[in-house]
Write a protein that holds these residues in place. Structure first.
Motif, PDB file in Angstrom:
ATOM      1  N   ILE A  56      51.444  28.876 -28.519  1.00 19.29           N
ATOM      2  CA  ILE A  56      49.955  28.539 -29.488  1.00 19.29           C
ATOM      3  C   ILE A  56      49.173  28.326 -29.300  1.00 19.29           C
ATOM      4  CG2 ILE A  56      49.708  28.082 -31.862  1.00 19.29           C
ATOM      5  CD1 ILE A  56      52.309  29.239 -32.756  1.00 19.29           C
ATOM      6  N   GLY A  57      49.070  26.412 -28.453  1.00 15.56           N
ATOM      7  CA  GLY A  57      48.109  25.737 -28.084  1.00 15.56           C
ATOM      8  C   GLY A  57      47.275  25.807 -26.707  1.00 15.56           C
ATOM      9  N   ALA A  58      48.440  27.430 -26.197  1.00 14.98           N
ATOM     10  CA  ALA A  58      47.583  28.035 -24.647  1.00 14.98           C
ATOM     11  C   ALA A  58      46.680  28.682 -25.022  1.00 14.98           C
ATOM     12  CB  ALA A  58      48.320  27.956 -23.390  1.00 14.98           C
ATOM     13  N   THR A  59      47.276  29.093 -26.206  1.00 14.27           N
ATOM     14  CA  THR A  59      45.912  30.633 -26.681  1.00 14.27           C
ATOM     15  C   THR A  59      46.417  30.531 -27.174  1.00 14.27           C
ATOM     16  OG1 THR A  59      47.688  31.732 -27.676  1.00 14.27           O
ATOM     17  CG2 THR A  59      48.278  31.831 -24.908  1.00 14.27           C
ATOM     18  N   GLY A  60      45.266  29.378 -27.533  1.00 11.84           N
ATOM     19  CA  GLY A  60      44.335  28.933 -28.955  1.00 11.84           C
ATOM     20  C   GLY A  60      44.645  29.624 -31.007  1.00 11.84           C
ATOM     21  N   GLN A  61      45.678  29.894 -30.700  1.00 15.73           N
ATOM     22  CA  GLN A  61      46.493  30.164 -31.705  1.00 15.73           C
ATOM     23  C   GLN A  61      46.359  30.629 -33.233  1.00 15.73           C
ATOM     24  OE1 GLN A  61      46.197  34.323 -31.928  1.00 15.73           O
ATOM     25  NE2 GLN A  61      45.372  33.922 -29.985  1.00 15.73           N
ATOM     26  N   ASN A  62      45.845  28.452 -33.094  1.00 14.53           N
ATOM     27  CA  ASN A  62      45.904  28.224 -34.227  1.00 14.53           C
ATOM     28  C   ASN A  62      43.825  27.615 -34.135  1.00 14.53           C
ATOM     29  OD1 ASN A  62      46.049  26.028 -36.662  1.00 14.53           O
ATOM     30  ND2 ASN A  62      47.512  25.280 -35.470  1.00 14.53           N
ATOM     31  N   PRO A  63      43.702  28.084 -35.186  1.00 15.35           N
ATOM     32  CA  PRO A  63      42.479  28.016 -35.430  1.00 15.35           C
ATOM     33  C   PRO A  63      41.756  26.703 -36.441  1.00 15.35           C
ATOM     34  CG  PRO A  63      42.950  29.759 -37.542  1.00 15.35           C
ATOM     35  CD  PRO A  63      44.405  29.168 -36.946  1.00 15.35           C
ATOM     36  N   ARG A  64      42.535  26.032 -36.726  1.00 15.62           N
ATOM     37  CA  ARG A  64      42.388  24.373 -36.771  1.00 15.62           C
ATOM     38  C   ARG A  64      42.376  23.848 -35.641  1.00 15.62           C
ATOM     39  NH1 ARG A  64      46.032  21.719 -39.076  1.00 15.62           N
ATOM     40  NH2 ARG A  64      47.248  22.989 -38.180  1.00 15.62           N
TER      41      ARG A  64
END
Length: 107
Positions: free
Chosen positions: A49-57
């Motif tokens: 999730i972090g590598a793909t930038g899926q958490n907008p925050r």
């Protein structure tokens, strides 16, 4: 690293865990090893999730190197859990891998 080195390292990690953690009944120890495996799998998900930038925050908070490291942690943790279940973990894994490979790669 050879297969012998890998399983020697797993044995050493298992011994280290036994020597540094409070004595527990065998089933409780196994339960905790399984929980640790779940924790590590969650860290893989967090890294993806972090590598793909899926958490907008958070945006991009991890790299694909982080994902690789977390996957390695899953493999190590699973091998230690298997070693906790069986002193013959190396043979159990080799037999299972051969069975899965044969079944999966059959024409």
């Amino acid at each position: 690293m050879s297969d012998d080195d890998l399983w020697e390292s797993i044995d050493r990690l298992q011994d280290w865990l036994v020597s540094t953690q409070p004595a527990r009944p065998p089933q409780e120890t196994l339960f905790l090893r399984m929980l640790k495996l779940s924790e590590e799998v969650g860290e893989v998900a967090e890294a993806v999730i972090g590598a793909t930038g899926q958490n907008p925050r958070k945006g991009v908070s991890h790299t694909w190197d982080d994902v690789q490291a977390e996957l390695c942690d899953v493999i190590i943790t699973a091998a230690v859990a298997l070693r906790t279940v069986s002193p013959e973990a190396r043979d159990v894994f080799a037999t299972h891998l051969a069975r899965v490979t044969d079944r999966s790669l059959e024409p």
